[in-house]
Design an enzyme around this catalytic site. Structure first.
Site, short mmCIF file in Angstrom:
data_model
loop_
_atom_site.label_atom_id
_atom_site.label_comp_id
_atom_site.label_asym_id
_atom_site.label_seq_id
_atom_site.Cartn_x
_atom_site.Cartn_y
_atom_site.Cartn_z
CD GLU A 1 -8.04 7.00 -6.49
OE1 GLU A 1 -7.61 7.47 -5.57
OE2 GLU A 1 -8.86 6.46 -6.86
CB THR B 1 -7.02 2.16 -6.73
OG1 THR B 1 -7.07 1.72 -7.89
CG2 THR B 1 -7.59 3.69 -6.68
CB ALA C 1 -10.55 0.22 -6.27
NE ARG D 1 -14.88 -2.22 5.25
CZ ARG D 1 -16.34 -1.94 5.32
NH1 ARG D 1 -16.76 -2.31 6.60
NH2 ARG D 1 -16.91 -1.71 4.25
CG ASP E 1 -16.70 -1.49 -1.20
OD1 ASP E 1 -16.87 -0.56 -0.07
OD2 ASP E 1 -16.42 -1.17 -2.16
CB ALA F 1 -9.71 1.69 7.51
CG HIS G 1 -18.88 3.95 4.63
ND1 HIS G 1 -19.39 2.82 4.95
CD2 HIS G 1 -17.78 3.68 3.95
CE1 HIS G 1 -19.02 1.67 4.26
NE2 HIS G 1 -18.05 2.31 3.52
CD GLN H 1 -16.68 7.83 -2.67
OE1 GLN H 1 -16.06 8.05 -3.69
NE2 GLN H 1 -16.98 6.63 -2.34
CE LYS I 1 -12.30 7.56 -18.63
NZ LYS I 1 -13.58 8.13 -18.10
P1 FAD Z 1 -13.51 2.05 7.49
O1 FAD Z 1 -12.71 3.35 7.70
O2 FAD Z 1 -13.21 0.84 8.23
O3 FAD Z 1 -15.06 2.53 7.70
C1 FAD Z 1 -15.99 1.46 6.90
C2 FAD Z 1 -17.48 1.67 7.80
O4 FAD Z 1 -17.34 1.17 9.03
C3 FAD Z 1 -17.79 3.07 8.00
O5 FAD Z 1 -19.12 2.96 7.81
C4 FAD Z 1 -17.36 3.48 9.21
O6 FAD Z 1 -18.19 4.59 9.96
C5 FAD Z 1 -17.43 2.28 10.19
N1 FAD Z 1 -16.52 2.07 11.35
C6 FAD Z 1 -15.15 2.09 11.21
N2 FAD Z 1 -14.52 2.01 12.27
C7 FAD Z 1 -15.51 1.24 12.91
C8 FAD Z 1 -15.56 0.70 14.27
N3 FAD Z 1 -14.49 0.56 14.98
N4 FAD Z 1 -16.76 0.19 14.82
C9 FAD Z 1 -17.93 0.24 14.02
N5 FAD Z 1 -17.89 0.79 12.79
C10 FAD Z 1 -16.93 1.57 12.27
N6 FAD Z 1 -11.50 0.51 -2.10
C11 FAD Z 1 -10.57 -0.11 -2.58
O7 FAD Z 1 -10.95 -1.67 -2.71
N7 FAD Z 1 -9.28 -0.08 -3.11
C12 FAD Z 1 -9.00 1.24 -3.11
O8 FAD Z 1 -7.92 1.82 -3.60
C13 FAD Z 1 -9.72 2.27 -2.61
N8 FAD Z 1 -9.42 3.68 -2.50
C14 FAD Z 1 -10.36 4.44 -1.85
C15 FAD Z 1 -9.89 5.64 -1.78
C16 FAD Z 1 -10.78 6.83 -1.36
C17 FAD Z 1 -10.27 8.04 -1.07
C18 FAD Z 1 -12.08 6.40 -0.68
C19 FAD Z 1 -12.88 7.32 -0.25
C20 FAD Z 1 -12.49 5.02 -0.89
C21 FAD Z 1 -11.56 4.15 -1.44
N9 FAD Z 1 -11.94 2.93 -1.55
C22 FAD Z 1 -11.14 1.92 -2.00
C23 FAD Z 1 -13.33 2.31 -1.11
C24 FAD Z 1 -13.22 1.93 0.27
O9 FAD Z 1 -12.68 0.74 0.53
C25 FAD Z 1 -14.72 1.59 0.83
O10 FAD Z 1 -15.43 2.87 0.64
C26 FAD Z 1 -14.82 0.89 2.03
O11 FAD Z 1 -16.59 0.27 2.23
C27 FAD Z 1 -14.72 1.46 3.18
O12 FAD Z 1 -13.22 1.67 3.61
P2 FAD Z 1 -12.97 2.69 4.66
O13 FAD Z 1 -11.31 2.43 4.70
O14 FAD Z 1 -13.45 3.96 4.61
O15 FAD Z 1 -13.49 1.89 5.98
#
Ligand code: FAD
Length: 292
Positions: free
Chosen positions: A17, A48, A51, A107, A109, A127, A152, A179, A275
């Site tokens: 990544e 990314t 991020a 989604r 942060d 997401a 999460h 993660q 890196k």
């Molecule tokens: P979601 O899947 O939407 O989940 C977020 C939270 O909401 C979770 O607690 C979930 O349980 C809850 N949830 C989901 N659906 C619902 C629903 N229908 N009703 C109620 N609650 C719900 N961030 C960046 O800005 N750019 C990146 O490129 C990036 N890459 C990443 C790559 C990986 C592999 C990982 C693990 C994280 C990455 N992140 C990145 C961080 C990520 O954006 C954050 O962790 C963010 O807070 C959650 O994103 P998500 O897509 O997992 O969200």
């Protein structure tokens, strides 16, 4: 090349990544670093979106560059929270026009200034909303989503978190990337639970080689990951010696990766953080296993 098809090869492989530059002036140095990593011919590279200090503006430029110059399959990340439908649809179109088939649907942060905002009118809350949008735009995209072996931070409990992960997979997610984690047993336990919940798509574990003591605090804060005593001892012993810490951190990550392969994981995603030296060393530590 679609990532799901790469995963079917069944041979141990590594992907890396990278993150895009923060400013135009740092574009060339980031491009050079990502090209050095691409020369290692990983199974794929992810870029990314907003991020790790990079901005969303250059994600596609970096991903296209890697794909076109080095023929390495790329995975473009895309976040949706606090974006409008028009912006997201344009981004999806740009990704499609560039010939990139793999999208990591996230989604993102919630920006701190919006944490307490009323979210009812938002175009995208989770997401899954982006996954549905992607499916509608082109059912041929290979879609990845994120998961959290240690839950999460916004989830009340793991059952609820896994329930939402299942919804993302049912909406059309083809694979899941985790993660970072520093204790493989947490992953094995999580895999058992998600398989039991009926989530059967491939899971790609994400491993972060910690190469300096400052990174420890930042990574733990960012990911909420548990630091095993074995790793804490490494930081205590070598944290003040940069070269020794780097060597020990890469060795620890290598050890985690070998254990993952030994337990049936095909592809491990390394958070290589632009890196090339770290990516190269991890790969060379695994050269016979990877056949490289
Ligand atoms: P979601 O899947 O939407 O989940 C977020 C939270 O909401 C979770 O607690 C979930 O349980 C809850 N949830 C989901 N659906 C619902 C629903 N229908 N009703 C109620 N609650 C719900 N961030 C960046 O800005 N750019 C990146 O490129 C990036 N890459 C990443 C790559 C990986 C592999 C990982 C693990 C994280 C990455 N992140 C990145 C961080 C990520 O954006 C954050 O962790 C963010 O807070 C959650 O994103 P998500 O897509 O997992 O969200």
């Amino acid at each position: 090349m679609k990532i799901v098809n790469l995963l079917k090869k069944g041979k141990p492989s590594l992907s890396f990544e990278v993150f895009p530059p923060k400013t135009e002036t740092s574009f060339d140095s980031v491009r050079t670093a990502t090209e050095e990593i691409a020369k290692l011919k990983p199974s794929f590279m992810s870029v990314t979106y907003g991020a790790g200090g990079g901005t969303s503006k250059y994600t596609l430029d970096i991903a296209k560059n890697i794909k076109e110059l080095y023929a390495v399959p790329t995975l473009a990340h895309l976040t949706c929270v606090s974006s409008t439908k028009a912006t997201v649809r344009q981004k999806i179109k740009d990704i499609k026009d560039s010939g990139i088939q793999n999208i990591m649907a996230l989604r993102g942060d919630i920006p701190s200034e919006l944490e307490n905002a009323d979210r009812t009118g938002w175009d995208y809350k989770y997401a899954i909303d982006l996954i549905r949008e992607l499916k509608e735009a082109d059912s041929d995209f290979c879609i990845g989503c994120a998961c959290y072996p240690e839950i999460h931070p916004e989830s009340a409990n793991q059952k609820e978190d896994i329930g939402h992960l299942k919804e993302k997979v049912d909406a059309g997610c083809d694979f899941i990337t985790t993660q970072m984690f520093f204790d493989n047993n947490l992953l094995y336990n999580f895999l058992y639970k998600i398989r039991e919940a009926g989530i059967n798509v491939p899971v790609i574990p994400g491993i972060m080689p910690i190469t300096n003591a400052n990174q420890v605090e930042r990574s733990v804060k960012l990911s909420g990951s548990f630091m095993p005593q074995r790793f804490k001892s490494i930081v205590d012993k070598f944290g003040s010696d940069p070269a020794a810490m780097k060597q020990a951190g890469i060795a620890y990550a290598t050890d985690q990766i070998i254990d993952l392969y030994a337990n049936g994981i095909t592809n491990v995603h390394v958070y290589s953080m632009n890196k090339p030296d770290v990516a190269r060393k991890v790969q060379s530590n695994l050269s016979d296993i990877l056949g490289k």
